[in-house]
Enzyme design. Structure first.
Site, PDB file in Angstrom:
ATOM      1  N   ASN A  13      52.888  51.204 -74.191  1.00 13.09           N
ATOM      2  CA  ASN A  13      51.961  52.122 -74.863  1.00 13.09           C
ATOM      3  C   ASN A  13      51.937  51.760 -76.339  1.00 13.09           C
ATOM      4  OD1 ASN A  13      50.582  54.232 -75.994  1.00 13.09           O
ATOM      5  ND2 ASN A  13      52.119  55.800 -75.484  1.00 13.09           N
ATOM      6  N   TRP A  14      50.833  51.155 -76.763  1.00 11.95           N
ATOM      7  CA  TRP A  14      50.753  50.706 -78.164  1.00 11.95           C
ATOM      8  C   TRP A  14      50.486  51.860 -79.121  1.00 11.95           C
ATOM      9  CZ3 TRP A  14      47.972  45.312 -78.968  1.00 11.95           C
ATOM     10  CH2 TRP A  14      48.754  44.315 -78.369  1.00 11.95           C
ATOM     11  N   LYS A  15      50.152  53.036 -78.597  1.00 14.39           N
ATOM     12  CA  LYS A  15      49.839  54.194 -79.464  1.00 14.39           C
ATOM     13  C   LYS A  15      48.767  53.773 -80.475  1.00 14.39           C
ATOM     14  CE  LYS A  15      54.400  55.946 -78.436  1.00 14.39           C
ATOM     15  NZ  LYS A  15      55.553  56.750 -78.854  1.00 14.39           N
ATOM     16  N   HIS A  99      50.522  62.659 -72.896  1.00 11.22           N
ATOM     17  CA  HIS A  99      51.636  62.162 -73.718  1.00 11.22           C
ATOM     18  C   HIS A  99      52.049  63.263 -74.696  1.00 11.22           C
ATOM     19  CE1 HIS A  99      53.974  59.858 -76.558  1.00 11.22           C
ATOM     20  NE2 HIS A  99      54.078  58.919 -75.629  1.00 11.22           N
ATOM     21  N   GLU A 101      52.801  63.210 -77.675  1.00  9.93           N
ATOM     22  CA  GLU A 101      52.149  63.146 -78.988  1.00  9.93           C
ATOM     23  C   GLU A 101      50.773  63.787 -78.934  1.00  9.93           C
ATOM     24  OE1 GLU A 101      52.768  58.958 -79.504  1.00  9.93           O
ATOM     25  OE2 GLU A 101      54.908  59.323 -79.823  1.00  9.93           O
ATOM     26  N   GLU A 169      59.416  61.407 -70.322  1.00  4.20           N
ATOM     27  CA  GLU A 169      59.687  60.989 -71.693  1.00  4.20           C
ATOM     28  C   GLU A 169      60.251  62.185 -72.473  1.00  4.20           C
ATOM     29  OE1 GLU A 169      57.092  57.304 -72.755  1.00  4.20           O
ATOM     30  OE2 GLU A 169      56.010  59.114 -73.311  1.00  4.20           O
ATOM     31  N   GLY A 175      60.829  57.227 -80.075  1.00  6.98           N
ATOM     32  CA  GLY A 175      60.813  56.662 -81.415  1.00  6.98           C
ATOM     33  C   GLY A 175      62.042  56.966 -82.244  1.00  6.98           C
ATOM     34  N   SER A 214      62.533  55.272 -76.378  1.00  7.11           N
ATOM     35  CA  SER A 214      63.486  54.316 -76.965  1.00  7.11           C
ATOM     36  C   SER A 214      64.002  53.291 -75.969  1.00  7.11           C
ATOM     37  CB  SER A 214      64.649  55.053 -77.646  1.00  7.11           C
ATOM     38  OG  SER A 214      64.173  55.833 -78.731  1.00  7.11           O
ATOM     39  N   GLY A 235      57.171  52.257 -75.859  1.00 12.78           N
ATOM     40  CA  GLY A 235      56.359  52.398 -77.055  1.00 12.78           C
ATOM     41  C   GLY A 235      56.586  51.232 -78.004  1.00 12.78           C
ATOM     42  N   GLY A 236      57.363  51.469 -79.044  1.00 12.50           N
ATOM     43  CA  GLY A 236      57.538  50.488 -80.111  1.00 12.50           C
ATOM     44  C   GLY A 236      57.896  49.092 -79.635  1.00 12.50           C
TER      45      GLY A 236
HETATM   46  P1  13P Z   1      59.243  54.539 -77.948  1.00 10.83           P
HETATM   47  O1  13P Z   1      59.535  53.485 -76.907  1.00 10.83           O
HETATM   48  O2  13P Z   1      58.727  53.956 -79.236  1.00 10.83           O
HETATM   49  O3  13P Z   1      60.380  55.488 -78.113  1.00 10.83           O
HETATM   50  O4  13P Z   1      58.011  55.400 -77.379  1.00 10.83           O
HETATM   51  C1  13P Z   1      58.061  55.882 -76.080  1.00 10.83           C
HETATM   52  C2  13P Z   1      56.745  56.429 -75.736  1.00 10.83           C
HETATM   53  O5  13P Z   1      56.325  57.451 -76.251  1.00 10.83           O
HETATM   54  C3  13P Z   1      55.922  55.678 -74.767  1.00 10.83           C
HETATM   55  O6  13P Z   1      54.824  56.406 -74.346  1.00 10.83           O
END
Ligand code: 13P
Length: 252
Positions: A13-15, A99, A101, A169, A175, A214, A235-236
């Protein structure tokens, strides 16, 4: 019950990250995987602006494309929104809904998440439905209650192993570099599996349950080998091809 017969999914997920130049990372993932025999599906979920270009670049490859959100309606007066049909038209085969967020930034309630999952199914997309507790909810011992409530209210009827993925999640793990203990992950995933098989007896043990929060090369193998963990939502660490490939190779 372990669900080792499920083909895992590693989704990135590149957000809100990635300009056109970042397409090179997707191409690098694709090139590294071509001809490989890693027994997992791989997906990248770029921002909407890159969906069609990434889908074009990945055409014919093993890398699937997902979007990060969709509107419940198929079309209409919803400035700035994108429908599931548009996501499909752009070349994606899946869409993340709910999600944390988006739940936080856009006040998305479970019933909205559910409507978006319905829209994904209507358009022929796989809905990747995200759930997870906050730090306070975990501290209060409410994790399993929260997850069950979110599943009950966010998952639509008609869930199958093909049309739905659940991503657990924990909000406090996203993050932050923090992850739950392996026992805690296994406990929540077992509860999710029990919910799925209880509500969808024919399909519940075929739905993939991803862990997210993470995930990185150093913890991927341990997390992804737990019972009922059928892959990861990253994510990251999905933004750089080398890190994402190292996570995918947890299945090599
Ligand atoms: P991180 O891997 O950056 O913690 O993000 C997880 C996430 O929200 C994937 O949707």
């Amino acid at each position: 019950m372990t669900t080792t017969h499920i083909r895992p999914l590693v989704a990135g997920n590149w957000k809100m990250n990635g300009l056109a130049a970042a397409l090179g990372e997707a191409t690098a993932v694709n090139e590294a995987l071509s001809g490989s025999t890693i027994p997992a599906d791989v997906m990248l979920c770029p921002p909407a602006t890159l969906l069609s270009r990434m889908a074009e670049a990945m055409r014919g490859s093993a890398v699937r494309i997902g979007a990060q959100d969709c509107h419940p309606a198929a079309s209409g007066a919803h400035t700035g929104d994108i429908s599931a049909e548009m996501v499909k038209d752009a070349g994606a085969s899946a869409v993340i809904v709910g999600h944390s967020e988006r739940r936080a930034d856009h006040a998305e309630l479970d019933r909205i998440v559910r409507a978006k999952a319905v829209a994904a199914h209507r358009a022929g997309l796989t809905a990747i439905v995200c759930i997870g507790e906050t730090r306070g909810e975990r501290a209060a011992g409410l994790t399993i209650d929260v997850v069950n409530r979110q599943l009950k209210s966010s998952l639509p009827d008609g869930v199958t192993g093909a049309n739905t993925v659940v991503a657990y999640e924990p909000v406090w793990a996203i993050g932050t570099g923090l992850t739950p203990s392996t026992d805690d992950v296994a406990e929540v995933h077992a509860a999710i599996r029990a919910h799925l098989t209880g509500r969808f007896p024919a399909e519940g043990d075929r739905v993939r349950i991803l862990y997210g929060g993470s995930v990185k090369p150093s913890n991927a193998k341990e997390l992804m080998s737990l019972p009922n963990v059928n892959g990861a939502l990253v994510g990251g660490a999905s933004l750089k091809a080398d890190d994402f490939l190292a996570i995918i190779r947890a299945y090599a």
